[in-house]
Write an enzyme that holds these catalytic residues in place. Structure first.
Site, short mmCIF file in Angstrom:
data_model
loop_
_atom_site.label_atom_id
_atom_site.label_comp_id
_atom_site.label_asym_id
_atom_site.label_seq_id
_atom_site.Cartn_x
_atom_site.Cartn_y
_atom_site.Cartn_z
N GLU A 36 -4.10 14.24 -7.49
CA GLU A 36 -4.63 12.87 -7.48
C GLU A 36 -4.01 12.03 -8.59
O GLU A 36 -3.72 10.86 -8.41
CB GLU A 36 -6.16 12.89 -7.62
CG GLU A 36 -6.87 13.40 -6.37
CD GLU A 36 -6.57 12.57 -5.13
OE1 GLU A 36 -6.19 11.40 -5.26
OE2 GLU A 36 -6.68 13.11 -4.02
N TYR A 124 -11.26 5.57 -8.91
CA TYR A 124 -10.65 6.20 -7.73
C TYR A 124 -10.54 7.72 -7.92
O TYR A 124 -10.99 8.50 -7.07
CB TYR A 124 -9.25 5.62 -7.43
CG TYR A 124 -8.55 6.53 -6.47
CD1 TYR A 124 -8.89 6.53 -5.13
CD2 TYR A 124 -7.62 7.48 -6.92
CE1 TYR A 124 -8.32 7.44 -4.24
CE2 TYR A 124 -7.05 8.39 -6.05
CZ TYR A 124 -7.40 8.36 -4.72
OH TYR A 124 -6.86 9.27 -3.85
N ASP A 142 -8.80 3.02 -2.49
CA ASP A 142 -7.44 2.85 -2.98
C ASP A 142 -6.76 1.77 -2.13
O ASP A 142 -7.41 1.13 -1.30
CB ASP A 142 -6.66 4.18 -2.94
CG ASP A 142 -6.25 4.58 -1.53
OD1 ASP A 142 -6.83 4.04 -0.56
OD2 ASP A 142 -5.33 5.39 -1.39
#
Ligand code: SF4
Length: 329
Positions: A36, A124, A142
């Site tokens: 991520e 996020y 996102d």
């Protein structure tokens, strides 16, 4: 928002059409977090290479916490946005601290709020890791999800609050991690900025913008600043450049490189001109004039492959070395 039928249609599409990405084959929260953080500003194709390298170099949180920040920057070399690597290192060290000292006893926390408290983790990443690695019901937002939302609701400029509210209301609670990934996958592979694949879209029946999808969302104004610099690359008698490690904060913090000056400096007695390197960063368009000189007596150079350098510095050093060799031949 997407109702139950749309949720099931999108999840089924995701099960059948998702790209086979290695971080989707692991349950290890640390490896998911690495993916991520890497994918925040790196394309998936490049992210694959760097993710593999990071997982092999730092298979556990402890292995990164024990390493010097230089080793983390070296493993990250080429992935760009080096502040991510520095913050990741700080995050690993914080996690390894005992709880009494503000750490997490060596385990990645599982809740959105605890994840958000870590260095380098924004809303996020906290939502992505909490849902994908720990099955928490939190909705991610996102750029891909924003685009899907804007088209589904036919809004040219949805506010961050409106996008989050839509994502929260649409969240599928049984498989939240898959749900978030399914929405992002839809935005990355079907509901793309151009050549939109509405005929393949599993949620086209609820989409208010499908007749003119390119209208949503309006492109964001991106301001790029033009920066002119001069890099002065001194070489020692062996032809190695003299490199300095930059302070940890600031552009290319913690990385090694030659000395830069703002503006253009002309060649003179001490320096000869090697050429110009143009380099694009997210908000900066850089023009770097490269000058080549000789190191001061007693000053030794550094083998660039032994330290972490940015892509810009690699280009500058290659040009400088070429000029040096031409001068000697
Ligand atoms: S129908 Fe088209 S515009 Fe609407 S969400 Fe699907 S791909 Fe995007």
């Amino acid at each position: 928002m997407l109702n139950h039928d749309h949720q099931q249609a999108l999840l089924q599409w995701y099960d059948e059409h998702q790209r086979a990405l290695p971080w989707r084959q692991t349950n290890d929260p640390w490896h998911i977090l690495l993916s991520e953080i890497l994918l925040q500003q790196t394309q998936v194709s490049r992210g694959l290479v760097y993710w593999q390298r990071m997982v092999e170099t730092f298979p556990t949180i402890a292995s990164m916490a024990d390493a010097p920040v230089d080793t983390v920057l070296k493993a990250w070399e080429g992935a760009g946005y080096y502040s991510r690597a520095r913050r990741l290192h700080a995050l690993s060290q914080r996690i390894m601290l005992p709880r009494a000292e503000g750490g997490f006893d060596g385990r990645l926390p599982s809740t959105y709020d605890e994840l958000l408290s870590l260095p380098g983790i924004g809303p996020y990443t906290a939502a992505a890791v909490a849902s994908i690695a720990f099955g928490q019901s939190v909705a991610c937002v996102d750029g891909n999800i924003r685009r899907v939302m804007a088209r589904q609701t036919a809004q040219p400029e949805p506010t961050p609050k409106a996008v989050q509210a839509w994502a929260d209301a649409s969240l599928e609670a049984v498989r939240p991690g898959d749900w978030n990934q399914a929405l992002m996958e839809l935005g990355a592979t079907v509901c793309t900025p151009k050549r939109v694949g509405c005929s393949r879209c599993p949620v086209s029946s609820s989409c208010q913008g499908r007749s003119t999808p390119e209208r949503y969302p309006l492109p964001k104004q991106q301001r790029t600043k033009a920066v002119i610099m001069t890099a002065m690359v001194d070489h020692d008698a062996q032809g190695r450049p003299v490199l300095k490690q930059r302070p940890l904060s600031g552009l290319f913090g913690g990385l090694w490189g030659p000395v830069y000056e703002e503006g253009r400096r002309e060649e003179g007695a001490a320096y000869i001109e090697a050429g110009v390197v143009n380099h694009q960063l997210s908000h900066r368009s850089m023009t770097v004039h490269v000058l080549v000189g000789t190191s001061a007596v007693g000053e030794t150079g550094t083998e660039p492959s032994a330290v972490a350098c940015s892509t810009l510095d690699e280009k500058v050093l290659t040009m400088a070395l070429q000029r040096l060799l031409e001068g000697r031949s």
